[in-house]
Motif scaffolding. Structure first.
Motif, PDB file in Angstrom:
ATOM      1  N   PHE A  34      10.802  10.711   4.785  1.00 27.60           N
ATOM      2  CA  PHE A  34      11.212   9.305   4.842  1.00 27.60           C
ATOM      3  C   PHE A  34      11.108   8.768   6.271  1.00 27.60           C
ATOM      4  CE2 PHE A  34      14.562   6.204   5.724  1.00 27.60           C
ATOM      5  CZ  PHE A  34      14.255   5.205   4.807  1.00 27.60           C
ATOM      6  N   LEU A  35      11.564   9.563   7.248  1.00 32.73           N
ATOM      7  CA  LEU A  35      11.521   9.129   8.641  1.00 32.73           C
ATOM      8  C   LEU A  35      10.088   8.973   9.135  1.00 32.73           C
ATOM      9  CD1 LEU A  35      14.413  11.285  10.159  1.00 32.73           C
ATOM     10  CD2 LEU A  35      14.408   8.812   9.717  1.00 32.73           C
ATOM     11  N   ILE A  36       9.189   9.870   8.697  1.00 27.52           N
ATOM     12  CA  ILE A  36       7.776   9.727   9.062  1.00 27.52           C
ATOM     13  C   ILE A  36       7.246   8.384   8.569  1.00 27.52           C
ATOM     14  CG2 ILE A  36       5.444  10.533   8.510  1.00 27.52           C
ATOM     15  CD1 ILE A  36       6.457  13.369   8.732  1.00 27.52           C
ATOM     16  N   GLY A  37       7.521   8.078   7.300  1.00 31.38           N
ATOM     17  CA  GLY A  37       7.077   6.802   6.764  1.00 31.38           C
ATOM     18  C   GLY A  37       7.685   5.622   7.492  1.00 31.38           C
ATOM     19  N   ALA A  66       9.247   9.916  -0.979  1.00 30.57           N
ATOM     20  CA  ALA A  66      10.186   9.598   0.101  1.00 30.57           C
ATOM     21  C   ALA A  66       9.442   9.040   1.309  1.00 30.57           C
ATOM     22  CB  ALA A  66      10.982  10.848   0.490  1.00 30.57           C
ATOM     23  N   MET A  67       8.283   9.617   1.608  1.00 27.95           N
ATOM     24  CA  MET A  67       7.486   9.135   2.728  1.00 27.95           C
ATOM     25  C   MET A  67       6.991   7.712   2.466  1.00 27.95           C
ATOM     26  SD  MET A  67       4.164  10.954   4.394  1.00 27.95           S
ATOM     27  CE  MET A  67       5.067  12.508   4.358  1.00 27.95           C
ATOM     28  N   SER A  68       6.598   7.448   1.229  1.00 31.65           N
ATOM     29  CA  SER A  68       6.103   6.119   0.894  1.00 31.65           C
ATOM     30  C   SER A  68       7.204   5.078   0.937  1.00 31.65           C
ATOM     31  CB  SER A  68       5.455   6.153  -0.494  1.00 31.65           C
ATOM     32  OG  SER A  68       4.325   6.987  -0.500  1.00 31.65           O
ATOM     33  N   VAL A  69       8.424   5.447   0.511  1.00 30.99           N
ATOM     34  CA  VAL A  69       9.549   4.520   0.615  1.00 30.99           C
ATOM     35  C   VAL A  69       9.794   4.164   2.082  1.00 30.99           C
ATOM     36  CG1 VAL A  69      12.036   4.273   0.322  1.00 30.99           C
ATOM     37  CG2 VAL A  69      10.676   5.272  -1.511  1.00 30.99           C
ATOM     38  N   GLY A  70       9.806   5.179   2.940  1.00 31.22           N
ATOM     39  CA  GLY A  70       9.972   4.926   4.368  1.00 31.22           C
ATOM     40  C   GLY A  70       8.855   4.068   4.925  1.00 31.22           C
ATOM     41  N   GLY A  71       7.622   4.350   4.490  1.00 30.57           N
ATOM     42  CA  GLY A  71       6.488   3.571   4.965  1.00 30.57           C
ATOM     43  C   GLY A  71       6.565   2.120   4.538  1.00 30.57           C
ATOM     44  N   ALA A  72       6.989   1.877   3.302  1.00 34.04           N
ATOM     45  CA  ALA A  72       7.118   0.507   2.818  1.00 34.04           C
ATOM     46  C   ALA A  72       8.188  -0.248   3.597  1.00 34.04           C
ATOM     47  CB  ALA A  72       7.449   0.509   1.328  1.00 34.04           C
ATOM     48  N   GLY A  92       5.325   3.203   9.521  1.00 35.07           N
ATOM     49  CA  GLY A  92       5.026   2.025   8.723  1.00 35.07           C
ATOM     50  C   GLY A  92       4.388   0.883   9.494  1.00 35.07           C
ATOM     51  N   PRO A  93       4.841   0.579  10.730  1.00 32.37           N
ATOM     52  CA  PRO A  93       4.237  -0.534  11.470  1.00 32.37           C
ATOM     53  C   PRO A  93       2.826  -0.259  12.004  1.00 32.37           C
ATOM     54  CG  PRO A  93       6.491  -0.120  12.207  1.00 32.37           C
ATOM     55  CD  PRO A  93       6.087   1.041  11.354  1.00 32.37           C
ATOM     56  N   TYR A 153       0.834  -1.196   0.000  1.00 36.12           N
ATOM     57  CA  TYR A 153       0.000   0.000   0.000  1.00 36.12           C
ATOM     58  C   TYR A 153       0.877   1.257   0.000  1.00 36.12           C
ATOM     59  CZ  TYR A 153      -4.208   2.720   1.102  1.00 36.12           C
ATOM     60  OH  TYR A 153      -5.246   3.601   1.057  1.00 36.12           O
ATOM     61  N   ASN A 154       1.926   1.240   0.821  1.00 36.38           N
ATOM     62  CA  ASN A 154       2.844   2.381   0.857  1.00 36.38           C
ATOM     63  C   ASN A 154       3.633   2.513  -0.438  1.00 36.38           C
ATOM     64  OD1 ASN A 154       3.096   3.928   3.581  1.00 36.38           O
ATOM     65  ND2 ASN A 154       2.781   1.803   4.179  1.00 36.38           N
TER      66      ASN A 154
END
Length: 402
Positions: free
Chosen positions: A316-319, A263-269, A323-324, A147-148
């Motif tokens: 990125f850090l937010i994601g 960048a946020m989505s990469v971190g989230g994934a 993410g969990p 999803y991320n």
């Protein structure tokens, strides 16, 4: 044989990713389309609010719809309605012309059935995990990661497409994403995804929704997660839907908006995938607290409107830390809800977040026009820091590891 067992979980994840990609593109394209026409952040907030306001009621009743008519059928109908409403925008642009009210109406129509589609696919995860021989933690981890990743592809591609073919033509790509999701779910055959037995279906839409509301309200853990999620959505979603579109519109850099969201989505994934490995070693309670505290700290950093590379790092850090949270919330809903009520529990939990969305969007637009982007950013970030401190004092969250 093993590859055959993985087919249902692969199809559910692929359909979710395709639908989320379409929504991710829309998140970028619609505010940009409005801002390019009027230049007013308030108008962008109106459209964003119009896309979320109907979700309050539709998400509340979506679970009952799922439990009455079946998970697979509702997923198909949801994507069909989304594809139709999105395609109507470029058609209207080529014929009668676009206006803010028309875009707002079409955005609302496209979003109204989204919660049912998302809830339907989430409700199929336990059966897909069982079919694949996966644990719920692993299944939820992969689902949230895909999803991320979709929101990496969606906003990133959306920003690039806007820069090359324009916001209106970008929406044709969105329509194609929803169409492919329909084809994917059409090929799915999974136990429990068809029309439920008459004995297990809710007696009526109203009665079924009340049952879901009562179930969530009387469960301390689900009720607490719903409240925290509601506040976070109200404070954070305007950042993606109004603040950053307005900021990068001023800079004339649509692609940079896509990079930040990507960048946020990469971190989230990465965070969601890491959860699958961490679940057996680190408590869910600790991961949840880290997520909320990390979100608040990073939002404060973003509020200073630092250079692009710093903003992307914070995104990125937010994601990564958040993410969990999706897998953790899914695990709580799946393990605490009866099979025949899973749709209703997911629907009620989703509606609690959507209830706050319109308020956040409509609040952010006028604040930007009156006080500027930086002040509005701080007005949203500081309450998230306060909420993170409150979470440390909420005993119900400790039940995440019960």
């Amino acid at each position: 044989m093993r590859s055959t067992r993985l087919v249902p979980v692969a199809l559910v994840n692929l359909a979710s990713a395709l639908s989320a990609t379409g929504n991710g593109i829309t998140i970028v394209a619609l505010p940009w389309l409005v801002l390019a026409q009027t230049g007013r952040a308030t108008d962008a907030g109106i459209v964003a609010g119009a896309a979320t306001l109907p979700l309050l009621l539709s998400s509340l009743f979506s679970g009952t719809v799922i439990d009455r008519f079946g998970r697979r059928r509702i997923s198909l109908v949801s994507d069909a309605l989304s594809a139709t409403s999105v395609a109507a925008i470029p058609i209207a642009a080529a014929t009668v012309g676009l206006s803010v009210p028309l875009i707002a109406v079409l955005a609302a129509l496209g979003a109204v059935f989204d919660p049912a589609g998302i809830g339907a696919r989430e409700s199929m995860l336990p059966a897909a995990a069982k079919h694949a021989g996966w644990t719920l933690d692993r299944s939820n981890s992969v689902y949230e990661a895909s999803y991320n990743l979709a929101y990496l592809v969606g906003p990133g591609v959306g920003g690039l497409l806007i820069a090359t073919v324009g916001a209106v033509n970008t929406l044709w790509f969105t329509t194609g994403c929803f169409a492919l999701s329909i084809v994917t779910i059409g090929a799915l055959r999974l136990e429990g995804s068809g029309t439920p037995d008459a004995a297990s279906r809710p007696a009526s839409m109203w009665a079924g929704t009340l049952e879901g509301l009562k179930f969530v309200w009387h469960n301390r853990l689900l009720r607490t997660i719903a409240w925290v999620d509601m506040i976070l959505v109200a404070l954070y979603m305007p950042v993606e839907g109004v603040l950053y579109p307005a900021y990068f519109t001023e800079l004339g850099q649509p692609a940079q908006l896509g990079w930040v969201l990507a960048a946020m989505s990469v971190g989230g994934a990465i965070g969601a995938l890491a959860y699958g490995a961490l679940a057996a070693r680190v408590s869910r309670y600790a991961l949840f607290l880290i997520a909320v505290a990390g979100l608040g700290a990073c939002m404060v950093g973003m509020a200073f409107l630092p250079p692009l590379y710093v903003t992307m790092t914070l995104a990125f850090l937010i994601g990564l830390v958040f993410g969990p949270v999706g897998p953790i919330a899914n695990y709580a809903m799946q393990t605490l809800s009866p099979e025949h009520m899973r749709g209703r529990v997911v629907g009620v939990m989703t509606s609690s977040a959507y209830a706050a969305g319109p308020l956040g969007y409509l609040f952010a637009g006028p604040l930007i026009d009156s006080f500027g982007i930086r002040t509005t950013f701080f007005a949203l970030a500081i309450p998230v820091v306060v909420l993170s401190l409150i979470c440390f004092a909420l005993p119900a969250l400790r039940q995440l590891d019960a």
